[in-house]
Structures are given as C-alpha cells and as structure tokens.
Design a protein around this motif. Sequence first.
Motif, PDB file in Angstrom:
ATOM      1  N   ASP A 163      57.816  82.452  83.035  1.00 41.88           N
ATOM      2  CA  ASP A 163      58.213  83.853  83.247  1.00 41.88           C
ATOM      3  C   ASP A 163      58.081  84.692  81.979  1.00 41.88           C
ATOM      4  N   THR A 164      57.527  85.910  82.138  1.00 42.91           N
ATOM      5  CA  THR A 164      57.384  86.831  81.009  1.00 42.91           C
ATOM      6  C   THR A 164      58.063  88.178  81.248  1.00 42.91           C
ATOM      7  N   ASP A 165      58.535  88.393  82.470  1.00 43.94           N
ATOM      8  CA  ASP A 165      59.086  89.720  82.791  1.00 43.94           C
ATOM      9  C   ASP A 165      60.523  89.673  83.302  1.00 43.94           C
ATOM     10  N   GLY A 166      61.160  88.501  83.235  1.00 43.32           N
ATOM     11  CA  GLY A 166      62.516  88.395  83.750  1.00 43.32           C
ATOM     12  C   GLY A 166      62.599  88.660  85.232  1.00 43.32           C
ATOM     13  N   GLU A 168      61.103  91.062  86.806  1.00 45.29           N
ATOM     14  CA  GLU A 168      61.076  92.501  87.116  1.00 45.29           C
ATOM     15  C   GLU A 168      60.022  92.844  88.157  1.00 45.29           C
ATOM     16  N   ALA A 173      62.262  84.603  87.940  1.00 45.91           N
ATOM     17  CA  ALA A 173      62.673  84.540  86.546  1.00 45.91           C
ATOM     18  C   ALA A 173      62.336  83.196  85.901  1.00 45.91           C
TER      19      ALA A 173
END
Length: 571
Positions: A163-166, A168, A173
């Motif tokens: 995951d790199t964007d939580g 979003e 996640a």
Amino acid sequence: MAAQFGRRLRRGATTTAVAAAAVAALSASQAAPAASLADTSGGGDQQAAGAESGDGAATGNSPYYTDLPPLVTPDKPGASSNLPVTGSAESGIPASILAAYKQAEQTIAGTDAACRLPWQLLAAIGKVESGQARGGRVDANGTTFSPILGPALNGQGFALIKDTDGGEYDGDATHDRAVGPMQFIPSTWATWGQDANADGRKDPNNIYDAALAAGRYLCAGTRDLAVAADLDRAVLSYNHSQEYLRTVRSWFDYYKRGTHEVPDGTGALPTGPGSGSSPSPSPSPKPSPSGPGPSTGPGPSKPGDGGTTPKPKPPTTPTPKPTPSNTFGSMENAGTGTLSATAGGVFTERIKVRAKNTLGAPLAKVSVTFTVTGGTDTRFAGGKTTVKVATGADGTATAPELKAGEKTGGFKVTAVAGTTEPRTTLTYAASVTARQADKIIRTGDKALVAAPGAEFADAVEVKATYKDAVAAGVAVTATMITDDEKPVENGKGPYFKDAKGKTVRTLADLKTGADGLLKLPKIYADDATGTYKLRLTTEGGATVVIELTIEATPTAPATPTAPMPPATPAA
C-alpha cells in the motif's frame, strides 16, 4: 463494497501464443496491416503476471482484458484459430468515454504538440484496461458509478506492491490495486493524476481525469507517438508485457479504421476468454433513485465453470449525459460599459455577458435571465423588467435596450445563468439622470417694465436646447438675484406669488414643455423702483439673466390756465 474486476488473464506462454495467433490472423485478414512492434530484448513478456514488482508501470502490471477486435473478413473453412473475437458493436465507444479521449488529445496537443498523441491510443488502452469504463457506466460528470478496482497486488499471481495511499484511492490499506477506467496504481496516480473536468479533484475513477493522466504519462519525456518505436515504448511503460503491447496495438489499429459513438452505459463489455480464466467484470446495475451503488447480485458465469451465459438485455437509450465541454461553468462580463441615461432617453450601452463551460471555453445555448431592479421606472424594450436571452456560438448574450423613465436615480440589472445551483449572477449598477439643457435663451426682446405695485404686462418666455436640439422636460429654476459679484436672492424688487398668494423670489418646480419652451408665471413689482435681474438656470447648468425694471409712471404736465380778459370799463 466497491465493484471489482474479476480474475483477468495471467500472462504466460500459452496466452502469448494465442494472442500472437490473433495478431497473425488480423494481419492476414485486415486491409491495413498493424504497425511493426518495437524490438525489445527477450522477445517475450518483459515481466510476468506473478513477478515480484510492478514498479515503473502505470498499472503495476495489473491484469487486463485480452479480447481482440473483430476480424474484417470471416475465417476460411479450416483456418479458424478459435480466436476471442466479438461482434460489430465493438467499434462503438460510449459518448462520455469518447469525449474524454478526444478532449485529452486536444489538451495535450495544446501543451505538448510534439508528442502527437492520437485519441485512438487512449481508446485502445481504455478498452483493454476496463472495457471502456464497463461499457460507459459513468455519471453526468464522467465518474464511474462505483470504483473500478483491479485485484490486490499481493504477489499471489500478480505483482507485489504494498500500500502507498493508505487506501485513499483503492480502499486497500495493505496492498495497492489498479484504480479507475485507465487502471492507475495509486503511486503512479499521485504523480500523474489530473483534474481535466475542473471540479477541483484528481479522481482516477473519472474518465476525463484518467484519460488526460494517461495521455500525459504516455507522452512522458521526448516521445513522438507518431513514431512506432516511441509508441511501443509508451505502451510498454503502461504495462511491461509484449502480449499487452500486441493487444493494445490490435485495438489501436482497429479504432483508427473507424468508430462510432454509442450512448453511455450501452457499450460492449469484454468477454474475457483467453487461457480460460479472464471473465468480464460484473456489470453495474442501473442507478436507483437514491443514487448508483455496487452490484448485489451474483457475478457473470466464467468460461468453463458450467455456468450459463445470460442473454443480453436490449439496450435502452438513456438521456445524453453532459460532458465538461457542454456543461455550464461560469459567466463573465463581456465588455459592458457605463450604464447611464437621461430621463426619457435610451441607454446607449447594452449589457453583454459571456458563458463558459467547465473547461473555460465559450458555451452556446445557455439561458441568461436579465432583470431590472430598483426605484426607477427604467424598462427593457416592450416595457418588460425581465427578459431571457440564450448565448450564441461565441458564448455571449446581449440584453435588449434599456429605456429610462422619468424617475431619476440609481438602479441595478442582474444577469443570472445556469438552471441548477450554484448559479452565476452578475450585477450591474445603472443610473437615470435628469434631463439637461446646455443653452437657454429668452424668446422675445421687448423691455420688461412695470410701475410700483403693478404687474409686468409682458410674460417672460424662454427656450431650452441640448446640443442644438429641443430640450423637453428640463428642470428650470427662476430666481430674482442681487447685482453683487456673487449674487444671492434679492429681498426687494420684482417677485412671484406661490399657490397661497405669498411673495416669493425663487421658483424651483419649473419644466420646459415638449417644445423646449417655458413661460414664467406672472411677475409683480413692489414699490422699490430700479433695474433688477432675473436669473434662470437649467439642469445641466445653462443660464440666462433677464432685466426687469420698476419705474414710476411720469406725472402729466399741468394744463396752463387761459388769462382772464381785461375787465370792461363801466359805461
């Protein structure tokens, strides 16, 4: 839960052979041969589906659809390669999706003309990545009814991307997933995401945002996509797979030979057959009155699992959805000058506005409502206080002429555009000034003389003009003034009478008639003899001074008495 793509084709030797056979068949049967592919080392997939990393690819080397475009001519007997082909409907591209591709091409042509991005390349990638956003299932703004998500890139059959964007963009996640119609992984979207529809958001599930982002990604560096090698490198940067390149190339060549627009939501969905494990995504349900939502029914049957392929429902023709190019965005003043007129006159300036779409370009056929408000009796032509005017091809709308009434003072005109909130309102200040004269003269030249306590026998008449034309309805003030350097109202000499018969030496409620003439009320003389001045001043500053004289009536000389005749002497 957001709708997701099902398992798509895992890339391996078997499917590569199938795709290669399809390309060979296309090359043999279609009129225009496919452009040559760029030579890459190894001659096979640059990265297999189960590789440990997807770094450097827009999609993270996420799986994709392997459907190929239909053949132009049917297979000859015995020549069938059992290729995955579809019907003629494949050349149809949903309206909003097609508009987004073409808009991206135009935008990039204006900022990076050397790239020479063809919209058909975006269409080919959009077809392979998401089946043109699931057949064009997008709302009026071009956003998919539910997120389009690829499988978790967890290294199990696919690339491993944590995951790199939580969560979003992809709601995950733990691992990243490819997102949206053009299947960007979140880390790539963070760099290349665009806001093409000017809504203040960079949304990978919006086809306008995603198409422009894909175009800019493909044009990275000094690529010229009119050069075959550069185009191939651009596609491979999107997904590191020779099979992917061949599939995109097939659709690119197919779309270059012609496409047509179909209503949103009616585009052909991918069938997904290849090596036995590439189903199409679950079609989104029609939006309910409360808004679109994810599908709650069972997904479609997979090839080979014993399921029954559902019969397609006859397509309905939905109401055309607006695109940024035909959606009202804003309105501005289009050069309206000062709005002022004299009472009873016509305003020489007319209100002009310009409507723009959400991309900032002029927008035609926008209804603009102009309304006069305030305490004057100014009206549009025909005595109307409200009129509606549609913008023309240049986006402008001009209000009808304004005609001033007799009430002077300030007022406002509003221009309102848009049929839904938020609307755009422009407010214009305007004013009506009193009628004016720049010249006033006495019409006669007879001396004006009266005896003390008497009336002036001859009436005073004047004429007002403005720019040599009759000045009708102009206010005039008449004042008996002193002979000082700075005159003030005189306290003696000639005077007027008000309605109650009281002596006054100033009259302020006078107006010229339709012919510009004004005849003053009677003037009276008091007992102070002498020469006096009457000053008349118009609205606009024109002035005339007239002399009035009060003098006693001359005494008539006595008649001489005749001498008495001499007395006659007595006899």
